[in-house]
Design a protein around this motif. Structure first.
Motif, PDB file in Angstrom:
ATOM      1  N   TYR A  28       0.906  -1.219  -0.077  1.00  0.00           N
ATOM      2  CA  TYR A  28       0.191  -0.094  -0.043  1.00  0.00           C
ATOM      3  C   TYR A  28       0.947   1.278   0.127  1.00  0.00           C
ATOM      4  N   ALA A 101      -5.010   2.323   3.109  1.00  0.00           N
ATOM      5  CA  ALA A 101      -5.131   1.534   4.265  1.00  0.00           C
ATOM      6  C   ALA A 101      -4.706   2.283   5.506  1.00  0.00           C
ATOM      7  N   PRO A 127      -8.943  -1.382   4.203  1.00  0.00           N
ATOM      8  CA  PRO A 127      -8.619  -2.128   5.489  1.00  0.00           C
ATOM      9  C   PRO A 127      -8.001  -1.124   6.773  1.00  0.00           C
ATOM     10  N   ASP A 186      -8.048 -15.261  -0.667  1.00  0.00           N
ATOM     11  CA  ASP A 186      -6.649 -15.184   0.191  1.00  0.00           C
ATOM     12  C   ASP A 186      -6.078 -16.324  -0.073  1.00  0.00           C
ATOM     13  N   SER A 193      -3.399 -11.005  -0.305  1.00  0.00           N
ATOM     14  CA  SER A 193      -4.262 -10.805   0.795  1.00  0.00           C
ATOM     15  C   SER A 193      -3.883  -9.485   1.431  1.00  0.00           C
ATOM     16  N   THR A 194      -4.887  -8.986   2.214  1.00  0.00           N
ATOM     17  CA  THR A 194      -4.479  -7.601   2.855  1.00  0.00           C
ATOM     18  C   THR A 194      -3.379  -7.694   3.790  1.00  0.00           C
ATOM     19  N   ARG A 197      -0.092  -7.612   1.831  1.00  0.00           N
ATOM     20  CA  ARG A 197       0.255  -6.351   1.215  1.00  0.00           C
ATOM     21  C   ARG A 197       0.783  -5.360   2.349  1.00  0.00           C
TER      22      ARG A 197
END
Length: 386
Positions: A28, A101, A127, A186, A193-194, A197
């Motif tokens: 991000y 994010a 997120p 994911d 996936s968050t 990242r």
């Protein structure tokens, strides 16, 4: 008969094969850190050092101005020069505008109200990673559960691990865990996936982030370790040394495991950075406010006089209530946490409480060996030094 070629030192070493697929992940680039205390500023520093554009939200406008004007946060990290890429603001709308994010680094006591404040203005589906630790006292919720109630539609996770803010900001080698629940997609592409990242966004220089899908286990470790650290501090302040601390740390990990597993987390998570790692750090130094509070109480200093009478927020003091209440509700025995709770909030005598802790029935390790033996000398007090 062995020949020269049989000697281990002359054997040709086989190359170690790395079976891990080194898959790239996209970081991000624009991240908001809400909370300009020591830990929030340290995380902002890590991100900016790695080339991210960071909005650092401060509650007080004068603090935000000072950070922008001086490139330092003198109130919390006075010896750290902040890298370029950090812009501080006291305006939540400005902090959240256009970000990809959010890291929420405000105290656990204000988590729900903070989520309520950002709910109308945070971009959709962005997120949110929690950088605070604990269990919500009123509800018994893990902090991610409280945040999810106020921020529906936003992935909620956590950043946790053995991390003192100053050392992190000074780029000492540091490890932490980034945890988010994994969806089916994911599992198919974990690099997207968050958690992955955000871990890549944070990693660089001295900071190394690991990825987890066990948010429950990570959160339980972060909440319980604060209470165990107070226990270690109490016994250290009372004059005991390494044997005592090692016993409390080890049995504290066991309490973490039982609670995490009962809530749906994994025991192995508790042996990682967010559990055992964080516990080792917090129980090893009075740099930790939890350890420091316990140490002062163990020396016989009354709670109002601790920290020279300053109103210092100690997360474990609150967690001693919320963690034990939660454990009682779901039937998990946590005797160390119960002891700390009794001393801090029920007026129990420190020496009597720890004597009772040590004189409980004899148990087995491992717990699978179901055994409880009467203690041979339950009325023999511990020999306190202080």
């Amino acid at each position: 008969m062995k020949t020269e070629t049989d000697h281990p030192s002359t054997q040709k070493e086989l190359p170690i094969k790395d079976s891990t697929a080194h898959t790239p992940s996209s970081p991000y680039d624009r991240i908001a850190v809400l909370g300009a205390g020591g830990w929030g500023t340290a995380l902002a520093t890590v991100l900016a050092r790695n080339g991210r554009q960071v909005r650092l939200w401060a509650r007080r406008p004068e603090q935000a101005r000072a950070i922008n004007d001086t490139g330092r946060n003198d109130a919390y990290l006075p010896d750290v020069d902040l890298p370029p890429g950090i812009t501080s603001t006291a305006d939540l709308t400005a902090a959240l505008n256009g970000v990809e994010a959010v890291i929420l680094a405000t105290p656990s006591l204000t988590l729900r109200s903070m989520c309520q404040a950002i709910a109308p203005i945070i971009p959709a589906e962005i997120p949110v990673a929690l950088a605070c630790k604990g269990v919500e006292q009123r509800t018994g919720y893990l902090l991610s559960e409280a945040a999810s109630e106020e921020l529906p539609g936003h992935p909620i996770g956590a950043v946790s691990g053995p991390t003192f803010a100053r050392e992190t900001a000074l780029d000492h080698p540091t490890g932490a865990t980034v945890a988010f629940p994994f969806r089916y997609a994911d599992r198919l592409s974990p690099e997207r996936s968050t958690a992955a990242r955000l871990a890549v966004s944070l990693s660089g220089g001295g900071f190394r982030a690991y990825v987890s899908d066990d948010l429950t286990g990570v959160e339980v470790g972060g909440a319980v370790k604060n209470v165990i650290a107070i226990a270690c501090g109490m016994m250290s302040g009372a004059g005991f040394a390494e044997n005592t601390r090692a016993a409390l740390v080890t049995r504290g990990i066991d309490e973490m495991k039982h609670l995490a597993e009962a809530l749906g987390g994994r025991r192995e998570t508790v042996t990682g950075l967010a559990g055992a790692g964080d516990l080792m750090l917090t129980c090893g130094s009075t740099t930790s406010r939890n350890m420091s509070l316990g140490h002062q109480l163990g020396q016989g200093i009354a709670r109002p006089s601790c920290f020279d009478g300053r109103p210092v927020v100690v997360e474990g003091e609150v967690n001693a209530v919320s963690v034990t209440d939660l454990a009682r509700r779901i039937g998990v025995a946590m005797p160390i946490c119960e002891t700390v709770h009794a001393i801090l909030h029920k007026g129990a005598d420190l020496q009597d409480a720890f004597t009772a802790l040590w004189a409980r029935p004899i148990e087995a390790e491992p717990a699978a060996l179901d055994l409880s033996l009467s203690h041979p000398s339950p009325d023999l007090p511990l020999q306190f030094k202080a």
